[in-house]
Design a protein around this motif. Structure first.
Motif, PDB file in Angstrom:
ATOM      1  N   ALA A 138       4.928 -41.510  20.615  1.00  0.00           N
ATOM      2  CA  ALA A 138       6.181 -41.302  19.871  1.00  0.00           C
ATOM      3  C   ALA A 138       6.697 -39.881  20.107  1.00  0.00           C
ATOM      4  CB  ALA A 138       5.971 -41.554  18.385  1.00  0.00           C
ATOM      5  N   ARG A 139       8.001 -39.760  20.170  1.00  0.00           N
ATOM      6  CA  ARG A 139       8.657 -38.473  20.337  1.00  0.00           C
ATOM      7  C   ARG A 139       9.932 -38.441  19.497  1.00  0.00           C
ATOM      8  NH1 ARG A 139       4.693 -37.526  22.860  1.00  0.00           N
ATOM      9  NH2 ARG A 139       4.417 -36.281  24.761  1.00  0.00           N
ATOM     10  N   ALA A 140      10.274 -37.265  19.013  1.00  0.00           N
ATOM     11  CA  ALA A 140      11.575 -37.081  18.375  1.00  0.00           C
ATOM     12  C   ALA A 140      12.628 -37.010  19.466  1.00  0.00           C
ATOM     13  CB  ALA A 140      11.583 -35.800  17.547  1.00  0.00           C
ATOM     14  N   PRO A 141      13.730 -37.737  19.360  1.00  0.00           N
ATOM     15  CA  PRO A 141      14.751 -37.693  20.405  1.00  0.00           C
ATOM     16  C   PRO A 141      15.389 -36.310  20.505  1.00  0.00           C
ATOM     17  CG  PRO A 141      15.553 -38.883  18.488  1.00  0.00           C
ATOM     18  CD  PRO A 141      14.099 -38.620  18.246  1.00  0.00           C
ATOM     19  N   ASP A 142      15.837 -35.965  21.684  1.00  0.00           N
ATOM     20  CA  ASP A 142      16.523 -34.687  21.880  1.00  0.00           C
ATOM     21  C   ASP A 142      17.914 -34.877  22.477  1.00  0.00           C
ATOM     22  OD1 ASP A 142      15.920 -35.434  24.453  1.00  0.00           O
ATOM     23  OD2 ASP A 142      14.511 -33.808  24.825  1.00  0.00           O
ATOM     24  N   TYR A 187      25.250 -32.904  15.396  1.00  0.00           N
ATOM     25  CA  TYR A 187      25.901 -34.183  15.696  1.00  0.00           C
ATOM     26  C   TYR A 187      26.918 -34.588  14.632  1.00  0.00           C
ATOM     27  CZ  TYR A 187      26.562 -39.105  16.742  1.00  0.00           C
ATOM     28  OH  TYR A 187      27.137 -40.308  17.024  1.00  0.00           O
ATOM     29  N   GLY A 188      26.527 -34.573  13.367  1.00  0.00           N
ATOM     30  CA  GLY A 188      27.446 -34.963  12.305  1.00  0.00           C
ATOM     31  C   GLY A 188      28.684 -34.094  12.276  1.00  0.00           C
ATOM     32  N   LYS A 189      28.502 -32.797  12.488  1.00  0.00           N
ATOM     33  CA  LYS A 189      29.631 -31.862  12.488  1.00  0.00           C
ATOM     34  C   LYS A 189      30.586 -32.159  13.643  1.00  0.00           C
ATOM     35  CE  LYS A 189      30.641 -26.890  12.525  1.00  0.00           C
ATOM     36  NZ  LYS A 189      30.037 -25.536  12.594  1.00  0.00           N
ATOM     37  N   VAL A 190      30.026 -32.495  14.811  1.00  0.00           N
ATOM     38  CA  VAL A 190      30.864 -32.814  15.971  1.00  0.00           C
ATOM     39  C   VAL A 190      31.691 -34.064  15.711  1.00  0.00           C
ATOM     40  CG1 VAL A 190      30.801 -33.586  18.383  1.00  0.00           C
ATOM     41  CG2 VAL A 190      29.386 -31.656  17.647  1.00  0.00           C
ATOM     42  N   ALA A 206      20.343 -39.341  10.819  1.00  0.00           N
ATOM     43  CA  ALA A 206      18.886 -39.256  10.894  1.00  0.00           C
ATOM     44  C   ALA A 206      18.432 -39.711  12.275  1.00  0.00           C
ATOM     45  CB  ALA A 206      18.245 -40.126   9.813  1.00  0.00           C
ATOM     46  N   ALA A 207      17.789 -38.830  13.027  1.00  0.00           N
ATOM     47  CA  ALA A 207      17.390 -39.135  14.403  1.00  0.00           C
ATOM     48  C   ALA A 207      16.122 -39.969  14.475  1.00  0.00           C
ATOM     49  CB  ALA A 207      17.202 -37.842  15.189  1.00  0.00           C
ATOM     50  N   GLY A 208      15.210 -39.803  13.507  1.00  0.00           N
ATOM     51  CA  GLY A 208      13.970 -40.573  13.522  1.00  0.00           C
ATOM     52  C   GLY A 208      13.111 -40.269  14.739  1.00  0.00           C
ATOM     53  N   GLU A 209      12.363 -41.255  15.210  1.00  0.00           N
ATOM     54  CA  GLU A 209      11.506 -41.119  16.385  1.00  0.00           C
ATOM     55  C   GLU A 209      11.748 -42.259  17.353  1.00  0.00           C
ATOM     56  OE1 GLU A 209       7.392 -40.949  15.252  1.00  0.00           O
ATOM     57  OE2 GLU A 209       7.387 -38.754  15.247  1.00  0.00           O
ATOM     58  N   LEU A 210      11.482 -41.994  18.611  1.00  0.00           N
ATOM     59  CA  LEU A 210      11.498 -43.031  19.637  1.00  0.00           C
ATOM     60  C   LEU A 210      10.063 -43.373  20.005  1.00  0.00           C
ATOM     61  CD1 LEU A 210      14.329 -41.793  22.026  1.00  0.00           C
ATOM     62  CD2 LEU A 210      14.434 -43.694  20.422  1.00  0.00           C
ATOM     63  N   GLU A 211       9.776 -44.644  20.111  1.00  0.00           N
ATOM     64  CA  GLU A 211       8.430 -45.095  20.467  1.00  0.00           C
ATOM     65  C   GLU A 211       8.406 -45.567  21.909  1.00  0.00           C
ATOM     66  OE1 GLU A 211       6.467 -48.859  18.946  1.00  0.00           O
ATOM     67  OE2 GLU A 211       5.435 -47.341  17.729  1.00  0.00           O
ATOM     68  N   MET A 212       7.613 -44.888  22.733  1.00  0.00           N
ATOM     69  CA  MET A 212       7.429 -45.286  24.118  1.00  0.00           C
ATOM     70  C   MET A 212       6.314 -46.337  24.184  1.00  0.00           C
ATOM     71  SD  MET A 212       9.492 -43.072  25.447  1.00  0.00           S
ATOM     72  CE  MET A 212      10.418 -42.055  24.308  1.00  0.00           C
ATOM     73  N   THR A 213       6.561 -47.405  24.885  1.00  0.00           N
ATOM     74  CA  THR A 213       5.575 -48.488  24.983  1.00  0.00           C
ATOM     75  C   THR A 213       5.342 -48.854  26.445  1.00  0.00           C
ATOM     76  OG1 THR A 213       6.295 -49.383  22.857  1.00  0.00           O
ATOM     77  CG2 THR A 213       4.993 -50.825  24.257  1.00  0.00           C
ATOM     78  N   PRO A 267      25.222 -43.280  17.200  1.00  0.00           N
ATOM     79  CA  PRO A 267      24.690 -42.799  18.478  1.00  0.00           C
ATOM     80  C   PRO A 267      23.596 -43.703  19.038  1.00  0.00           C
ATOM     81  CG  PRO A 267      23.548 -41.727  16.699  1.00  0.00           C
ATOM     82  CD  PRO A 267      24.531 -42.672  16.054  1.00  0.00           C
ATOM     83  N   SER A 268      23.309 -43.513  20.328  1.00  0.00           N
ATOM     84  CA  SER A 268      22.116 -44.071  20.941  1.00  0.00           C
ATOM     85  C   SER A 268      21.192 -42.891  21.225  1.00  0.00           C
ATOM     86  CB  SER A 268      22.481 -44.806  22.235  1.00  0.00           C
ATOM     87  OG  SER A 268      21.318 -45.156  22.948  1.00  0.00           O
ATOM     88  N   PHE A 269      20.097 -42.793  20.472  1.00  0.00           N
ATOM     89  CA  PHE A 269      19.195 -41.661  20.639  1.00  0.00           C
ATOM     90  C   PHE A 269      18.309 -41.873  21.859  1.00  0.00           C
ATOM     91  CE2 PHE A 269      20.054 -41.291  16.015  1.00  0.00           C
ATOM     92  CZ  PHE A 269      20.586 -40.006  16.036  1.00  0.00           C
ATOM     93  N   GLN A 270      18.097 -40.798  22.609  1.00  0.00           N
ATOM     94  CA  GLN A 270      17.310 -40.866  23.831  1.00  0.00           C
ATOM     95  C   GLN A 270      16.442 -39.621  23.972  1.00  0.00           C
ATOM     96  OE1 GLN A 270      19.915 -41.483  27.196  1.00  0.00           O
ATOM     97  NE2 GLN A 270      21.022 -43.171  26.196  1.00  0.00           N
ATOM     98  N   ILE A 271      15.552 -39.657  24.946  1.00  0.00           N
ATOM     99  CA  ILE A 271      14.758 -38.487  25.328  1.00  0.00           C
ATOM    100  C   ILE A 271      15.197 -38.081  26.723  1.00  0.00           C
ATOM    101  CG2 ILE A 271      12.446 -37.633  25.850  1.00  0.00           C
ATOM    102  CD1 ILE A 271      11.365 -39.495  23.728  1.00  0.00           C
ATOM    103  N   ASP A 272      15.578 -36.838  26.866  1.00  0.00           N
ATOM    104  CA  ASP A 272      16.134 -36.380  28.140  1.00  0.00           C
ATOM    105  C   ASP A 272      15.099 -36.455  29.258  1.00  0.00           C
ATOM    106  OD1 ASP A 272      18.154 -35.440  29.756  1.00  0.00           O
ATOM    107  OD2 ASP A 272      17.691 -33.335  29.398  1.00  0.00           O
ATOM    108  N   SER A 273      13.850 -36.082  28.980  1.00  0.00           N
ATOM    109  CA  SER A 273      12.777 -36.136  29.983  1.00  0.00           C
ATOM    110  C   SER A 273      11.588 -36.895  29.388  1.00  0.00           C
ATOM    111  CB  SER A 273      12.360 -34.720  30.396  1.00  0.00           C
ATOM    112  OG  SER A 273      13.444 -34.011  30.962  1.00  0.00           O
ATOM    113  N   PRO A 274      11.559 -38.211  29.548  1.00  0.00           N
ATOM    114  CA  PRO A 274      10.530 -39.033  28.880  1.00  0.00           C
ATOM    115  C   PRO A 274       9.214 -39.161  29.639  1.00  0.00           C
ATOM    116  CG  PRO A 274      12.085 -40.446  30.008  1.00  0.00           C
ATOM    117  CD  PRO A 274      12.561 -39.035  30.246  1.00  0.00           C
TER     118      PRO A 274
END
Length: 251
Positions: A46-50, A141-144, A233-240, A159-166
């Motif tokens: 798991a990673r927090a999206p950036d 993000y919210g301010k933008v 809320a960005a939450g976490e992304l789960e890599m599987t 949004p679609s949250f992602q990881i720039d370098s996964p």
């Protein structure tokens, strides 16, 4: 002589068949008396999206296509300028949709409740221009989004949250999956009174899951920014990663 020639021709005709048969493979080959074991194991990290990707744009309507497009261009230029002023790099702004479509009037309802049968009548034109935006500072993000709405955007999706370098997170999941596969293979081998000799093949399926479905912000009537930034809320992304491993077992 004739018999010798026929035998030679028959022998020659067999060679392509033999060569063809040698090219056919039925999968991993185990030694005589050994056993093939196939394991599927899953690894996660798991990673927090950036990175947040969203679409923003303007939809306008006018009597003519030219008027709709002209008004749209003025308002869209203001939206793009607001994005750049908010710190979004030009490389992170890309046009994703630019279209002009007719708007048709509704058919007239008759006294009996049915609708009058007639050819569609164009009563105006609708122009839409949208850009795909990559937001790298998630705390902004919210301010933008609020800034875009204040600048004239009436279409904001994401949004679609992602990881720039996964790659690092994916490799962690791969290592975990392989450890699970080997532990499971050892378990099966021990239960069967065998031992793991070697790995015969490895394949994988990989991906990640977003923490929540996309959020839709802003419609045409929301033309002024709220006093407080929109909460996100960005939450976490789960890599599987799922690995399929074939082992050879021996007594």
């Amino acid at each position: 002589m004739k018999r010798t020639f026929l035998l030679a021709a028959a022998a020659a005709s067999l060679f392509p068949l033999a060569a063809s048969a040698q090219q056919v493979s039925s999968g991993p080959v185990v030694a005589a008396g050994n056993t093939l074991l196939s394991i599927a194991a899953e690894g996660k990290s798991a990673r927090a999206p950036d990175l947040a990707v969203f679409n923003a744009g303007v939809t306008t309507q006018a009597k003519t296509a030219g008027a709709a497009l002209s008004e749209n261009a003025d308002r869209m230029n203001a939206v793009i300028a607001a994005l750049k002023k908010a710190g979004i790099a030009e490389r992170d702004i890309q046009t994703s949709n630019l279209s002009v479509n007719p708007v048709y009037g509704q058919p007239r309802r008759l006294p009996d409740g049915s609708f009058e049968q007639q050819d569609p009548v164009i009563i105006g034109y609708q122009a839409t221009n949208q850009v795909s935006v990559r937001q790298r500072k998630l705390d902004q993000y919210g301010k933008v989004i609020d800034t875009l709405v204040a600048a004239g955007a009436n279409q904001v999706h994401g949004p679609s949250f992602q990881i720039d370098s996964p790659d690092g997170a994916m490799d962690e999941a791969r290592i975990e999956a392989m450890k699970k596969a080997r532990a499971r293979a050892d378990l099966y081998a021990k239960a069967a009174g065998l031992r793991v000799v070697r790995i015969l093949s490895i394949s994988e399926n990989a991906g990640w899951a977003p923490p929540q479905p996309p959020i839709v912000f802003a419609r045409a009537e929301m033309m002024s920014a709220p006093k407080a930034p929109s909460p996100v809320a960005a939450g976490e992304l789960e890599m599987t990663v799922t690995v399929n491993v074939s082992y050879e077992l021996a007594p």
